[in-house]
Design an enzyme around this catalytic site. Structure first.
Site, short mmCIF file in Angstrom:
data_model
loop_
_atom_site.label_atom_id
_atom_site.label_comp_id
_atom_site.label_asym_id
_atom_site.label_seq_id
_atom_site.Cartn_x
_atom_site.Cartn_y
_atom_site.Cartn_z
N TYR A 45 -0.90 -3.33 6.84
CA TYR A 45 -1.33 -2.75 7.62
C TYR A 45 -1.10 -2.70 8.73
CZ TYR A 45 -5.89 -3.35 5.61
OH TYR A 45 -7.53 -3.88 4.28
N GLU B 220 -10.83 -5.03 10.52
CA GLU B 220 -11.22 -7.19 10.56
C GLU B 220 -9.96 -7.47 8.65
OE1 GLU B 220 -14.20 -5.67 10.97
OE2 GLU B 220 -13.95 -6.07 13.39
C1 LIG Z 1 -4.44 -3.65 0.52
C2 LIG Z 1 -4.56 -2.85 -0.14
C3 LIG Z 1 -5.39 -1.64 -0.06
C4 LIG Z 1 -2.53 -2.28 -0.38
O1 LIG Z 1 -2.93 -0.75 -0.22
P1 LIG Z 1 -2.14 -0.75 -1.57
O2 LIG Z 1 -1.93 0.49 -2.58
O3 LIG Z 1 -1.81 -2.13 -2.76
O4 LIG Z 1 -0.39 -1.57 -0.39
P2 LIG Z 1 0.34 0.20 -1.23
O5 LIG Z 1 1.58 0.31 -2.35
O6 LIG Z 1 -0.10 1.67 -0.44
O7 LIG Z 1 1.61 -0.85 0.13
C5 LIG Z 1 1.32 -0.23 1.29
C6 LIG Z 1 2.39 -0.71 2.26
O8 LIG Z 1 2.17 -2.15 2.29
C7 LIG Z 1 3.60 -2.46 1.44
N1 LIG Z 1 3.23 -4.54 0.58
C8 LIG Z 1 2.27 -3.30 -0.10
N2 LIG Z 1 1.80 -4.68 -0.52
C9 LIG Z 1 2.30 -5.42 0.61
C10 LIG Z 1 2.87 -7.01 0.01
N3 LIG Z 1 2.31 -7.63 -0.93
N4 LIG Z 1 3.89 -7.95 1.47
C11 LIG Z 1 4.22 -6.97 1.84
N5 LIG Z 1 3.95 -5.71 2.13
C12 LIG Z 1 3.11 -4.78 1.47
C13 LIG Z 1 3.82 -1.36 0.94
O9 LIG Z 1 5.44 -1.87 0.89
C14 LIG Z 1 4.32 0.03 1.87
O10 LIG Z 1 4.77 -0.16 2.36
P3 LIG Z 1 6.15 1.50 2.79
O11 LIG Z 1 4.78 2.70 2.73
O12 LIG Z 1 6.37 1.45 4.60
O13 LIG Z 1 6.39 1.71 1.86
C15 LIG Z 1 -4.66 -3.40 -1.69
O14 LIG Z 1 -4.20 -3.66 -2.20
C16 LIG Z 1 -5.79 -3.96 -1.80
O15 LIG Z 1 -6.71 -3.15 -2.39
N6 LIG Z 1 -5.70 -4.72 -2.22
C17 LIG Z 1 -7.25 -5.73 -2.08
C18 LIG Z 1 -8.41 -6.15 -1.83
C19 LIG Z 1 -8.03 -5.42 -0.15
O16 LIG Z 1 -7.54 -7.03 0.01
N7 LIG Z 1 -8.79 -4.89 0.68
C20 LIG Z 1 -8.10 -5.10 2.35
C21 LIG Z 1 -9.75 -6.07 3.01
S1 LIG Z 1 -9.12 -6.23 4.74
#
Ligand SMILES: CC(C)(COP(=O)(O)OP(=O)(O)OC[C@H]1O[C@@H](n2cnc3c(N)ncnc32)[C@H](O)[C@@H]1OP(=O)(O)O)[C@@H](O)C(=O)NCCC(=O)NCCS
Length: 154
Positions: free
Chosen positions: A123, A111
């Site tokens: 995701y 979720e």
């Molecule tokens: C959501 C979260 C876990 C993602 O981890 P992250 O390390 O920032 O993400 P990544 O750098 O691995 O990016 C993963 C993919 O998404 C894409 N992506 C990352 N940020 C993005 C953004 N703002 N918009 C669009 N795409 C994005 C990346 O390009 C990557 O794609 P690719 O591997 O095909 O190039 C992290 O940002 C986070 O902890 N956010 C705050 C807490 C949160 O919201 N957790 C989830 C609750 S459901």
């Protein structure tokens, strides 16, 4: 920096209650409505899959997931704010998907807040599809917020 290089210098460690100070510091920084220490402790005691991604002494992120019958439910995935957007979320999703396949799971579920567009994009990019909504699922500043339900076929 390539993802391969990253996985070589960072590694996963099981989350234990002894590390919850560090986990809570990241959790409070990452969310307006963080999990409590009790949420993490209960997850660990329940035997959920709780892993921390570490580079030496630095906690890069963590995830908590619960195994069901033929699915795994991702309950929490967090990258520490200074390290977000550098591929670590994908590294954790890869590790979770691999573990889930090893558990013979066919689906990953999660979720996400309707307002959390960024995580939804992460995701979707990973291959999750939007499959539903849960009304008033999350606490919010004023009232409750809906969740988007997403799933990934493993
Ligand atoms: C959501 C979260 C876990 C993602 O981890 P992250 O390390 O920032 O993400 P990544 O750098 O691995 O990016 C993963 C993919 O998404 C894409 N992506 C990352 N940020 C993005 C953004 N703002 N918009 C669009 N795409 C994005 C990346 O390009 C990557 O794609 P690719 O591997 O095909 O190039 C992290 O940002 C986070 O902890 N956010 C705050 C807490 C949160 O919201 N957790 C989830 C609750 S459901």
């Amino acid at each position: 920096m390539s993802a391969v290089f990253k996985t070589l210098e960072a590694g996963f460690e099981p989350m234990t209650e002894a590390q919850l100070d560090a986990v809570m510091a990241v959790e409070r920084e990452a969310y307006a409505h963080p999990w409590t220490r009790g949420n993490f402790a209960d997850s660990i005691r329940s035997g959920y899959q709780a892993q921390m991604l570490c580079a030496g002494p630095t906690l890069l992120g963590y995830f908590v997931a619960m195994k069901g019958v033929d699915e795994v439910h991702l309950l929490n995935i967090t990258v520490a704010p200074p390290y977000q957007g550098q591929g670590w979320g994908r590294v954790m999703l890869d590790a979770l998907a691999q573990w889930s396949r090893g558990q013979s799971a066919q689906w990953l579920w999660l979720e996400v807040r309707t307002s959390n567009q960024r995580a939804q994009q992460v995701y979707l990019r990973y291959g999750f599809r939007r499959v539903g909504e849960r009304r008033a699922y999350y606490p919010a500043d004023h009232g409750r917020e809906d969740a988007i339900v997403m799933s990934l076929r493993l």
